[in-house]
Design a protein around this motif. Structure first.
Motif, PDB file in Angstrom:
ATOM      1  N   ALA A   1       0.829  -1.207   0.000  1.00 16.55           N
ATOM      2  CA  ALA A   1       0.000   0.000   0.000  1.00 16.55           C
ATOM      3  C   ALA A   1       0.865   1.260   0.000  1.00 16.55           C
ATOM      4  N   THR A   2       1.967   1.228   0.740  1.00 13.88           N
ATOM      5  CA  THR A   2       2.870   2.384   0.793  1.00 13.88           C
ATOM      6  C   THR A   2       3.508   2.637  -0.564  1.00 13.88           C
ATOM      7  N   VAL A   3       3.970   1.589  -1.226  1.00 10.91           N
ATOM      8  CA  VAL A   3       4.572   1.739  -2.558  1.00 10.91           C
ATOM      9  C   VAL A   3       3.550   2.351  -3.521  1.00 10.91           C
TER      10      VAL A   3
ATOM     11  N   GLY B   1       3.549   5.938   4.771  1.00  7.66           N
ATOM     12  CA  GLY B   1       3.390   4.564   5.226  1.00  7.66           C
ATOM     13  C   GLY B   1       4.703   3.898   5.581  1.00  7.66           C
ATOM     14  N   VAL B   2       4.602   2.621   5.916  1.00 13.68           N
ATOM     15  CA  VAL B   2       5.757   1.822   6.330  1.00 13.68           C
ATOM     16  C   VAL B   2       6.220   0.978   5.151  1.00 13.68           C
ATOM     17  N   LEU B   3       7.519   1.045   4.864  1.00 17.48           N
ATOM     18  CA  LEU B   3       8.084   0.232   3.783  1.00 17.48           C
ATOM     19  C   LEU B   3       8.714  -1.053   4.287  1.00 17.48           C
ATOM     20  N   GLY B   4       9.109  -1.064   5.513  1.00 10.54           N
ATOM     21  CA  GLY B   4       9.734  -2.259   6.055  1.00 10.54           C
ATOM     22  C   GLY B   4      10.132  -2.034   7.491  1.00 10.54           C
ATOM     23  N   ALA B   5      10.529  -3.115   8.119  1.00 11.46           N
ATOM     24  CA  ALA B   5      10.986  -3.018   9.508  1.00 11.46           C
ATOM     25  C   ALA B   5      11.722  -4.292   9.866  1.00 11.46           C
ATOM     26  N   LYS B   6      12.675  -4.141  10.747  1.00  8.60           N
ATOM     27  CA  LYS B   6      13.371  -5.302  11.297  1.00  8.60           C
ATOM     28  C   LYS B   6      13.078  -5.317  12.783  1.00  8.60           C
TER      29      LYS B   6
END
Length: 99
Positions: free
Chosen positions: A32-34, A89-94
């Motif tokens: 969704a962010t992309v 939005g959020v693209l990723g997370a570790k």
């Protein structure tokens, strides 16, 4: 977020499912962010590490707090913002725990 005990139990069952992982939950957010990024001329990708500490505290003596147990986790997200500070939005997370 749950409006009753049955919804709470359902949420626990969902999160207890082996097919539900941190990465799989983030997949929808990333997609969704992309999609939203494609409509923006400029997007800033910001990262930061947050230390999450879940522990129990115990009152000792005259109100001094002493930690008796704790679990420490780290969360390092990549969040997209416009230059106007709009969160895209959020693209990723570790997410991990140090041993």
């Amino acid at each position: 977020m749950c409006e009753g005990w049955s919804e709470t139990v359902a949420a626990y069952r969902f999160l207890d499912n082996d097919k539900v992982t941190f990465e799989r939950i983030l997949e929808g957010h990333k997609e969704a962010t992309v999609g939203r990024i494609r409509h923006e001329p400029v997007v800033l990708l910001l990262q930061d590490t947050t230390f999450l500490e879940y522990g129990q505290e115990e009152e000792v003596g005259m109100g001094t707090l002493r930690k008796t147990e704790s679990e420490n986790y780290l969360l390092h997200p990549t969040v997209a913002f416009t230059p106007e500070r709009v969160n895209v939005g959020v693209l990723g997370a570790k997410f991990w725990q140090r041993c």
